[in-house]
Design a protein around this motif. Structure first.
Motif, PDB file in Angstrom:
ATOM      1  N   LEU A 100       0.826  -1.200   0.000  1.00 18.47           N
ATOM      2  CA  LEU A 100       0.000   0.000   0.000  1.00 18.47           C
ATOM      3  C   LEU A 100       0.865   1.256   0.000  1.00 18.47           C
ATOM      4  CD1 LEU A 100      -2.807  -0.856   2.600  1.00 18.47           C
ATOM      5  CD2 LEU A 100      -2.851  -1.147   0.111  1.00 18.47           C
ATOM      6  N   THR A 101       0.343   2.321  -0.593  1.00 23.37           N
ATOM      7  CA  THR A 101       1.030   3.605  -0.553  1.00 23.37           C
ATOM      8  C   THR A 101       0.943   4.176   0.860  1.00 23.37           C
ATOM      9  OG1 THR A 101      -0.970   4.839  -1.095  1.00 23.37           O
ATOM     10  CG2 THR A 101       0.408   4.078  -2.949  1.00 23.37           C
ATOM     11  N   ALA A 102       1.730   5.225   1.102  1.00 21.07           N
ATOM     12  CA  ALA A 102       1.657   5.902   2.398  1.00 21.07           C
ATOM     13  C   ALA A 102       0.241   6.376   2.669  1.00 21.07           C
ATOM     14  CB  ALA A 102       2.636   7.075   2.427  1.00 21.07           C
ATOM     15  N   ARG A 103      -0.422   6.937   1.651  1.00 18.93           N
ATOM     16  CA  ARG A 103      -1.797   7.415   1.812  1.00 18.93           C
ATOM     17  C   ARG A 103      -2.719   6.272   2.230  1.00 18.93           C
ATOM     18  NH1 ARG A 103      -2.605   9.320  -3.009  1.00 18.93           N
ATOM     19  NH2 ARG A 103      -2.441  11.554  -2.516  1.00 18.93           N
ATOM     20  N   ASP A 104      -2.617   5.144   1.562  1.00 20.99           N
ATOM     21  CA  ASP A 104      -3.535   4.044   1.860  1.00 20.99           C
ATOM     22  C   ASP A 104      -3.174   3.344   3.170  1.00 20.99           C
ATOM     23  OD1 ASP A 104      -5.199   4.451  -0.310  1.00 20.99           O
ATOM     24  OD2 ASP A 104      -4.007   3.194  -1.644  1.00 20.99           O
ATOM     25  N   ALA A 124      -6.291  10.839   5.512  1.00 26.04           N
ATOM     26  CA  ALA A 124      -4.896  10.405   5.436  1.00 26.04           C
ATOM     27  C   ALA A 124      -4.008  11.518   4.900  1.00 26.04           C
ATOM     28  CB  ALA A 124      -4.783   9.159   4.564  1.00 26.04           C
ATOM     29  N   ASP A 125      -4.470  12.210   3.871  1.00 23.06           N
ATOM     30  CA  ASP A 125      -3.677  13.303   3.305  1.00 23.06           C
ATOM     31  C   ASP A 125      -3.457  14.414   4.326  1.00 23.06           C
ATOM     32  OD1 ASP A 125      -3.317  12.097   0.873  1.00 23.06           O
ATOM     33  OD2 ASP A 125      -5.018  13.092  -0.101  1.00 23.06           O
ATOM     34  N   ARG A 126      -4.475  14.688   5.143  1.00 20.96           N
ATOM     35  CA  ARG A 126      -4.319  15.722   6.171  1.00 20.96           C
ATOM     36  C   ARG A 126      -3.271  15.305   7.202  1.00 20.96           C
ATOM     37  NH1 ARG A 126      -9.997  15.911   5.592  1.00 20.96           N
ATOM     38  NH2 ARG A 126     -10.309  14.692   7.503  1.00 20.96           N
ATOM     39  N   TRP A 127      -3.289  14.045   7.584  1.00 24.70           N
ATOM     40  CA  TRP A 127      -2.317  13.583   8.574  1.00 24.70           C
ATOM     41  C   TRP A 127      -0.911  13.519   7.992  1.00 24.70           C
ATOM     42  CZ3 TRP A 127      -2.156  13.720  13.508  1.00 24.70           C
ATOM     43  CH2 TRP A 127      -3.352  13.763  14.238  1.00 24.70           C
ATOM     44  N   LEU A 128      -0.787  13.101   6.748  1.00 31.59           N
ATOM     45  CA  LEU A 128       0.532  13.097   6.122  1.00 31.59           C
ATOM     46  C   LEU A 128       1.086  14.519   6.035  1.00 31.59           C
ATOM     47  CD1 LEU A 128       0.012  10.451   3.303  1.00 31.59           C
ATOM     48  CD2 LEU A 128       1.493  10.232   5.317  1.00 31.59           C
ATOM     49  N   VAL A 131       2.463  15.503   9.478  1.00 34.35           N
ATOM     50  CA  VAL A 131       3.761  14.927   9.847  1.00 34.35           C
ATOM     51  C   VAL A 131       4.843  15.273   8.824  1.00 34.35           C
ATOM     52  CG1 VAL A 131       2.693  13.039  11.146  1.00 34.35           C
ATOM     53  CG2 VAL A 131       3.293  12.691   8.733  1.00 34.35           C
ATOM     54  N   GLY A 132       4.534  16.207   7.919  1.00 33.12           N
ATOM     55  CA  GLY A 132       5.547  16.691   6.986  1.00 33.12           C
ATOM     56  C   GLY A 132       5.806  15.806   5.795  1.00 33.12           C
ATOM     57  N   LEU A 133       4.812  14.991   5.415  1.00 29.20           N
ATOM     58  CA  LEU A 133       5.009  14.050   4.305  1.00 29.20           C
ATOM     59  C   LEU A 133       3.950  14.223   3.219  1.00 29.20           C
ATOM     60  CD1 LEU A 133       5.944  10.769   6.221  1.00 29.20           C
ATOM     61  CD2 LEU A 133       7.483  12.304   4.997  1.00 29.20           C
ATOM     62  N   ALA A 134       3.498  15.455   3.014  1.00 33.43           N
ATOM     63  CA  ALA A 134       2.450  15.697   2.024  1.00 33.43           C
ATOM     64  C   ALA A 134       2.872  15.256   0.630  1.00 33.43           C
ATOM     65  CB  ALA A 134       2.067  17.180   2.016  1.00 33.43           C
ATOM     66  N   GLY A 135       4.150  15.363   0.314  1.00 35.95           N
ATOM     67  CA  GLY A 135       4.614  14.996  -1.015  1.00 35.95           C
ATOM     68  C   GLY A 135       4.949  13.527  -1.182  1.00 35.95           C
ATOM     69  N   TYR A 136       4.686  12.718  -0.139  1.00 34.43           N
ATOM     70  CA  TYR A 136       5.074  11.305  -0.181  1.00 34.43           C
ATOM     71  C   TYR A 136       3.867  10.369  -0.169  1.00 34.43           C
ATOM     72  CZ  TYR A 136       9.731  13.055   0.906  1.00 34.43           C
ATOM     73  OH  TYR A 136      10.936  13.708   0.864  1.00 34.43           O
ATOM     74  N   ALA A 137       2.677  10.905  -0.367  1.00 33.44           N
ATOM     75  CA  ALA A 137       1.447  10.113  -0.234  1.00 33.44           C
ATOM     76  C   ALA A 137       1.425   8.913  -1.168  1.00 33.44           C
ATOM     77  CB  ALA A 137       0.223  10.992  -0.480  1.00 33.44           C
ATOM     78  N   GLY A 138       2.007   9.041  -2.358  1.00 42.29           N
ATOM     79  CA  GLY A 138       1.951   7.962  -3.329  1.00 42.29           C
ATOM     80  C   GLY A 138       3.089   6.967  -3.233  1.00 42.29           C
ATOM     81  N   ARG A 139       3.994   7.148  -2.275  1.00 41.35           N
ATOM     82  CA  ARG A 139       5.132   6.225  -2.167  1.00 41.35           C
ATOM     83  C   ARG A 139       4.787   5.018  -1.300  1.00 41.35           C
ATOM     84  NH1 ARG A 139      10.781   9.661  -1.826  1.00 41.35           N
ATOM     85  NH2 ARG A 139      10.241  11.251  -3.386  1.00 41.35           N
ATOM     86  N   ARG A 140       5.423   3.900  -1.646  1.00 43.11           N
ATOM     87  CA  ARG A 140       5.275   2.696  -0.856  1.00 43.11           C
ATOM     88  C   ARG A 140       6.400   2.633   0.199  1.00 43.11           C
ATOM     89  NH1 ARG A 140       2.699   1.390  -5.555  1.00 43.11           N
ATOM     90  NH2 ARG A 140       0.780   0.137  -5.253  1.00 43.11           N
TER      91      ARG A 140
END
Length: 360
Positions: A100-104, A124-128, A131-140
């Motif tokens: 799963l991606t970081a978002r999922d 999930a996007d709000r929480w990412l 924690v400073g990871l808005a640009g990493y939502a699609g990464r596994r």
């Protein structure tokens, strides 16, 4: 952090778990907004306690309440399974779903709570972002660094809006530099968390930096608890003393001395009578080639068991009448020619020791 516990506690538990040859019997109370650190050596029962709080290990006796709701009470045959508890967990190895991606990953908990897919992903996007990871939502997970994976795990735990947040050695897998930065970030999120939080760690720096209160567990029992100042200034077991870098001995106080053996009594500035602990720092110990003739610093014979570097000093392990640790400068070590097996005399001054009663 200076948020004092209030009554009634948000978390109120008496955790009793029996395993082969081991029994956990711990009372634990945590207030809303409070962070409690469970400290102890390996095998003390810290992780067992955390698993019991999460519902991954049913209690054999005792009971557990969270926000007044009974989660586990064996005598009443009451047990709430993990997925129905308002609990978020950050595991030591994070245990992110690799496919799963970081978002999922972060959206997984809200989805299990019944939130529609789109709304769960938006949360999930709000929480990412928090924690400073808005640009990493699609990464596994395999595309994330250790610190990034830790923050995804934290976001996943917080995204379910937990009443109780559990953290199992959350910084143990990180290198020293990442650990420093992530500890500061974690401190910020714990400060913002309105619920109760329990941190399991063996690292005193993590405990002192993140927790309002320390609970020390050894052999399945609480041996000491209190705020950082109380625990570090008055250790009550060898484990706690080593944790805070002090020598700890137990004896019988008689005025301004504590008798440890038939032939040895340590001076202290504290007047006390009865069973007592006496503590002193390794830097307070002086080493001598011969018995010191200073009446204010009674000495005892010791054998050098080991010498190794400790910051700018050398740490000397001593055995004999007292098992003691001394920190000396390289110049002192060279002058005494300290080697394992060497006989020396050790001493400590009254002004460098602290004595306090064995009882509460």
């Amino acid at each position: 952090m200076d948020r004092r516990p209030v009554t009634p506690p948000l978390l109120d538990g008496h955790l009793v778990v029996d395993r082969a040859g081991f029994r956990l019997d711990v009372r634990l109370h945590v207030a809303a907004g409070e962070v409690v650190a469970l400290l102890g050596p390996n095998g003390a029962g810290k992780t067992t306690a955390l698993r019991a709080l999460a519902g991954l290990q049913p209690l054999d006796a005792g009971r557990l309440r969270l926000s007044g709701v009974e989660l586990d009470h064996p005598d009443a045959r009451r047990f709430v399974p993990p997925e129905r508890r308002p609990v978020g967990v950050v595991f030591q190895d994070y245990l992110l779903f690799p496919h799963l991606t970081a978002r999922d990953n972060v959206a997984f908990g809200p989805r299990r709570q019944g939130l529609p897919r789109r709304a769960a992903r938006a949360r999930a996007d709000r929480w990412l972002d928090r924690v400073g990871l808005a640009g990493y939502a699609g990464r596994r997970p395999r595309q994330l660094s250790g610190g990034q994976a830790q923050r995804v795990a934290l976001a996943r735990a917080l995204a379910v809006h937990p009443t109780l947040l559990l953290l199992d050695e959350p910084l143990a897998a990180l290198d020293a530099r990442t650990r420093l930065d992530t500890r500061a970030e974690l401190h910020r999120h714990l400060t913002d968390h309105a619920g109760a939080a329990v941190l399991v760690t063996h690292d005193p720096l993590d405990a002192l930096a993140l927790a309002d209160r320390l609970v020390v567990v050894e052999d399945g029992r609480v041996v000491q608890e209190g705020d950082a100042s109380a625990v570090t200034s008055r250790p009550r077991t060898d484990y706690v003393a080593r944790l805070v870098g002090l020598n700890l001995h137990r004896g019988r106080a008689d005025g301004r001395r504590v008798r440890l053996t038939d032939g040895l009594a340590l001076p202290t500035a504290d007047r006390l009578d009865g069973d007592a602990f006496v503590v002193f720092a390794p830097t307070a110990v002086r080493l001598h080639p011969h018995r010191p003739d200073d009446a204010t610093r009674p000495g005892w014979p010791a054998t050098v068991a080991g010498v190794h570097r400790h910051g700018d000093h050398l740490r000397v392990q001593l055995t004999g009448a007292l098992d003691t640790v001394a920190d000396v400068t390289p110049a002192v070590a060279a002058g005494l020619r300290l080697l394992p097996g060497q006989q020396v005399w050790a001493s400590v001054a009254a002004g460098d020791t602290r004595a306090y009663p064995v009882g509460p």
